[in-house]
Every structure is written in structure tokens, then in C-alpha cells.
Design a protein around this motif. Structure first.
Motif, PDB file in Angstrom:
ATOM      1  N   UNK A 122      21.953  42.533  48.935  1.00  0.00           N
ATOM      2  CA  UNK A 122      23.245  41.867  48.927  1.00  0.00           C
ATOM      3  C   UNK A 122      23.687  41.638  47.482  1.00  0.00           C
ATOM      4  N   UNK A 123      24.940  41.218  47.319  1.00  0.00           N
ATOM      5  CA  UNK A 123      25.487  40.894  45.998  1.00  0.00           C
ATOM      6  C   UNK A 123      26.275  39.594  46.112  1.00  0.00           C
ATOM      7  N   UNK A 124      26.380  38.857  45.029  1.00  0.00           N
ATOM      8  CA  UNK A 124      27.294  37.728  44.953  1.00  0.00           C
ATOM      9  C   UNK A 124      28.534  38.184  44.188  1.00  0.00           C
ATOM     10  N   UNK A 125      29.700  37.986  44.780  1.00  0.00           N
ATOM     11  CA  UNK A 125      30.952  38.380  44.140  1.00  0.00           C
ATOM     12  C   UNK A 125      31.379  37.277  43.172  1.00  0.00           C
ATOM     13  N   UNK A 126      31.649  37.674  41.927  1.00  0.00           N
ATOM     14  CA  UNK A 126      32.003  36.699  40.899  1.00  0.00           C
ATOM     15  C   UNK A 126      33.265  37.137  40.170  1.00  0.00           C
ATOM     16  N   UNK A 127      33.895  36.176  39.500  1.00  0.00           N
ATOM     17  CA  UNK A 127      35.053  36.479  38.673  1.00  0.00           C
ATOM     18  C   UNK A 127      34.619  36.983  37.310  1.00  0.00           C
ATOM     19  N   UNK A 128      35.585  37.197  36.433  1.00  0.00           N
ATOM     20  CA  UNK A 128      35.283  37.735  35.110  1.00  0.00           C
ATOM     21  C   UNK A 128      34.342  36.836  34.325  1.00  0.00           C
ATOM     22  N   UNK A 129      34.437  35.511  34.563  1.00  0.00           N
ATOM     23  CA  UNK A 129      33.588  34.566  33.844  1.00  0.00           C
ATOM     24  C   UNK A 129      32.304  34.250  34.600  1.00  0.00           C
ATOM     25  N   UNK A 206      22.484  40.750  42.364  1.00  0.00           N
ATOM     26  CA  UNK A 206      23.457  41.114  41.337  1.00  0.00           C
ATOM     27  C   UNK A 206      24.681  40.220  41.441  1.00  0.00           C
ATOM     28  N   UNK A 207      25.249  39.901  40.291  1.00  0.00           N
ATOM     29  CA  UNK A 207      26.553  39.266  40.228  1.00  0.00           C
ATOM     30  C   UNK A 207      27.569  40.384  40.063  1.00  0.00           C
ATOM     31  N   UNK A 208      28.361  40.601  41.116  1.00  0.00           N
ATOM     32  CA  UNK A 208      29.292  41.736  41.187  1.00  0.00           C
ATOM     33  C   UNK A 208      30.652  41.270  40.670  1.00  0.00           C
ATOM     34  N   UNK A 209      30.951  41.650  39.462  1.00  0.00           N
ATOM     35  CA  UNK A 209      32.116  41.128  38.771  1.00  0.00           C
ATOM     36  C   UNK A 209      33.398  41.828  39.209  1.00  0.00           C
ATOM     37  N   UNK A 210      34.420  41.012  39.526  1.00  0.00           N
ATOM     38  CA  UNK A 210      35.734  41.527  39.893  1.00  0.00           C
ATOM     39  C   UNK A 210      36.697  41.400  38.719  1.00  0.00           C
ATOM     40  N   UNK A 211      37.298  42.518  38.358  1.00  0.00           N
ATOM     41  CA  UNK A 211      38.300  42.507  37.287  1.00  0.00           C
ATOM     42  C   UNK A 211      39.224  43.694  37.471  1.00  0.00           C
ATOM     43  N   UNK A 212      40.209  43.788  36.631  1.00  0.00           N
ATOM     44  CA  UNK A 212      41.274  44.777  36.830  1.00  0.00           C
ATOM     45  C   UNK A 212      40.814  46.213  36.669  1.00  0.00           C
ATOM     46  N   UNK A 213      39.647  46.448  36.059  1.00  0.00           N
ATOM     47  CA  UNK A 213      39.215  47.818  35.776  1.00  0.00           C
ATOM     48  C   UNK A 213      38.164  48.335  36.754  1.00  0.00           C
ATOM     49  N   UNK A 214      37.846  47.585  37.819  1.00  0.00           N
ATOM     50  CA  UNK A 214      36.867  48.064  38.796  1.00  0.00           C
ATOM     51  C   UNK A 214      37.284  49.414  39.368  1.00  0.00           C
ATOM     52  N   UNK A 215      36.348  50.370  39.416  1.00  0.00           N
ATOM     53  CA  UNK A 215      36.620  51.640  40.092  1.00  0.00           C
ATOM     54  C   UNK A 215      36.777  51.377  41.586  1.00  0.00           C
ATOM     55  N   UNK A 216      35.816  50.680  42.156  1.00  0.00           N
ATOM     56  CA  UNK A 216      35.900  50.196  43.535  1.00  0.00           C
ATOM     57  C   UNK A 216      35.485  48.737  43.488  1.00  0.00           C
ATOM     58  N   UNK A 217      36.195  47.900  44.202  1.00  0.00           N
ATOM     59  CA  UNK A 217      35.856  46.486  44.133  1.00  0.00           C
ATOM     60  C   UNK A 217      35.757  45.853  45.492  1.00  0.00           C
TER      61      UNK A 217
END
Length: 311
Positions: A122-129, A206-217
Motif C-alpha cells: 500500500x501507499x500513503x497519499x501525501x501533498x507536496x509537503x 511509501x509516501x506517494x506525493x501528489x503534485x502537478x507533474x505526476x505522470x500518473x497520480x
């Protein structure tokens, strides 16, 4: 035991140091980190060189080559670079939790090395920070993780950044597949489920970082709302995903599948070519579905009605 971590980068200077440092903090220390840069124009290559000087376990495999291969071919090049017993895929902008390698390698020991194996978590979805948005990406997006071929045919729950494959599975990804891959993690999961073992560890690593440049998010509420207010675009996306997943699955027919799995795959990839009653029969007999009830309703309705379907 030879362990290779495969990291493909592209204009990743913003978060790359943080990811490499998280790899260096792993409780397992006997590994080699192979990095391939896919034609960056920012400071990514300088950061890679910096870490190669800091840590002898880190290698830059293409310091004099700036060719852009795209994410799938870049990872395949890394996978082919040097033989190992186990390979871990790593994205440039996420952060690994310290027990990631340890837990996945420990799980792998329960399975025979001569059969294809993919272990994911699994992964934890996180913001840019790195602020946590969702503790579990699997539960939020897919309800549950897939370990069976029939599940993985229609919905991928394997994210590359938390995937580990053994050498037997790695050899089956030739890079010469007759049909285009949607993503390498999805294809490898299909092969593992069909010919060996697809294994899930129900813990985020893993901390799965979400930001504007993700190939797939991760599918966020904002992304969902953006789709729903444009239904013609939404249905086009649904059909593209179905068709692309069928195309990707065609590659399995070139592998030594069991008779049962071959029938399962063949009936899935040709389901749109048969009359309504046969489509209904195949859905009932083989259990083609999505992981969430609503997604299954949409998927089944589209298959049966062919609404907005284009040949």
C-alpha cells in the motif's frame, strides 16, 4: 542476494534528493541504486552525480547520454542493465518508509525463485509537503488490492514505486512485446498473476506525493469533478482505458498460460466483438468487474450497452 533499485528521472531536481535519502535510510543496506536520467534539462543530472560521489552503492548508468526514452522504456533499460535477484522500481518524487526493502524481501523468501513474483504494498497519499491526504491509497481508490489475474485484467492496483519483482519475472518483460503496454507495473502484475505469484503486503511503505507533474497520480476529488462536468470526455477516457487494457492483455497470449487463463484472457480481449447476450454471458461466467461497486456498474453498463463506443 543481489538487490537493485531502479530509479528513472526526468526534471526531478525538486524532490530527488529527498527520495534518494529515503533509500539510503532503509533498514536493509545491501543494495545497488541504478539511476537513469531520461533527458532532464534542469539540475537533476548534477544531483545524481553528487550522490554517486557520496555513496558507492549509487550508479549513474547514462552520464553521457541524454536520450529521452519515455518512462516505460527507461525503466526497461534499467531492468536490463545488470542482473540481480530482486529489482525495486523507484519514482523520483516519492519517499520510501524505512522498512520498505526489508518487508518486501522478507515476503519474497516465501515464494520459489523459479516462478515469476511481484510483491507490492500500500501507499500513503501525501501533498507536496508530505502532509498525509489518505493513509491508504489502495482502500481509497480501489477498495482492495488485486492478487488474481481476473481482477488485474480490468483494474490495476499495483503502483510502480512500491513494486518489487524477481529475476524470473524480469526476464519475461522483453521490451519487444507485440502490443503497447499501458504501464510497466500493470503489465508485470498481469504476468506475475498469470504465471507465478502476485503478492500484496497490507502496509504502506511509501509516501506517494501528489503534485502537478505526476505522470500518473492518485484519483483526487478535484480530478473526479473535472471529469464529471465533461461527460463526453469522461466516457472517452473510460473506453480508452478498456481498449488499452485489452491491448496490453493480448501480450499474455504469447506466454505459456494455462488453458483456463488463456480462455479468461481471450474472452476479455474480444468481448466487444460479440453480440449482447454473449457479452452478458462472459461477464457472468468469468467475473470481469472493477473493485468498487459503482465502478463495476459503469464498466458493466458500458460493455453491455456499448454506449459511446467507437470501433
Amino acid at each position: 542476494m543481489r538487490v537493485h533499485i531502479l530509479l528513472s528521472t526526468y526534471n526531478g531536481e525538486r524532490f530527488l534528493r529527498e527520495q534518494i535519502e529515503s533509500i539510503r535510510r532503509q533498514t536493509v543496506s545491501d543494495w545497488t541504486l541504478l539511476i537513469r536520467d531520461d533527458g532532464s534539462s534542469d539540475g537533476t543530472r548534477d544531483i545524481i552525480e553528487e550522490y554517486c560521489q557520496k555513496d558507492e552503492r549509487i550508479s549513474f548508468i547514462n552520464p553521457d547520454d541524454t536520450t529521452n526514452l519515455g518512462v516505460i522504456n527507461s525503466f526497461h533499460t534499467l531492468l536490463q542493465y545488470k542482473v540481480a535477484d530482486y529489482y525495486f522500481f523507484s519514482d523520483q518524487d516519492d519517499v520510501w518508509l524505512e522498512h520498505k526493502l526489508e518487508w518486501q524481501l522478507e515476503e519474497a523468501q516465501a515464494y520459489p525463485a523459479d516462478k515469476p513474483l511481484l510483491v507490492y504494498t500500500d501507499l500513503s497519499v501525501v501533498g507536496q509537503d508530505l502532509t498525509v491526504m489518505h493513509e491508504s491509497m489502495i482502500k481509497t481508490q480501489s477498495d482492495h488490492a488485486n492478487t488474481l489475474l481476473v481482477q488485474e485484467l480490468t483494474e490495476n492496483t499495483v503502483t510502480g514505486g512500491v513494486a518489487m519483482v524477481n529475476h524470473t519475472l524480469a526476464e519475461l518483460w522483453t521490451g519487444q512485446e507485440a502490443h503497447a503496454l499501458l504501464m510497466h507495473d500493470w503489465y508485470l502484475a498481469l504476468v506475475a498473476a498469470a504465471l507465478g505469484n502476485l503478492v500484496y503486503i497490507d502496509q504502506p511503505t511509501e509516501l506517494y506525493r501528489q503534485h502537478e507533474a505526476n505522470v500518473l497520480g492518485a484519483r483526487t476529488l478535484k480530478k473526479r469533478m473535472h471529469n464529471w462536468i465533461r461527460p463526453h470526455v469522461l466516457f472517452a477516457k473510460y473506453w480508452k482505458l478498456i481498449k488499452d487494457s485489452q491491448r496490453q492483455a493480448r501480450n499474455l497470449l504469447d506466454l505459456p498460460l494455462s488453458a483456463k487463463d488463456r480462455e479468461l484472457v481471450e474472452n476479455f480481449i474480444t468481448i466487444m466483438d460479440v453480440p449482447f447476450m454473449e457479452r452478458l454471458k462472459r461477464i457472468r461466467v468469468y467475473g470481469y468487474r472493477k473493485n468498487k461497486v459503482f465502478h463495476t456498474l459503469v464498466f458493466t453498463s458500458l460493455i453491455l450497452t456499448k454506449f459511446a463506443y467507437k470501433e
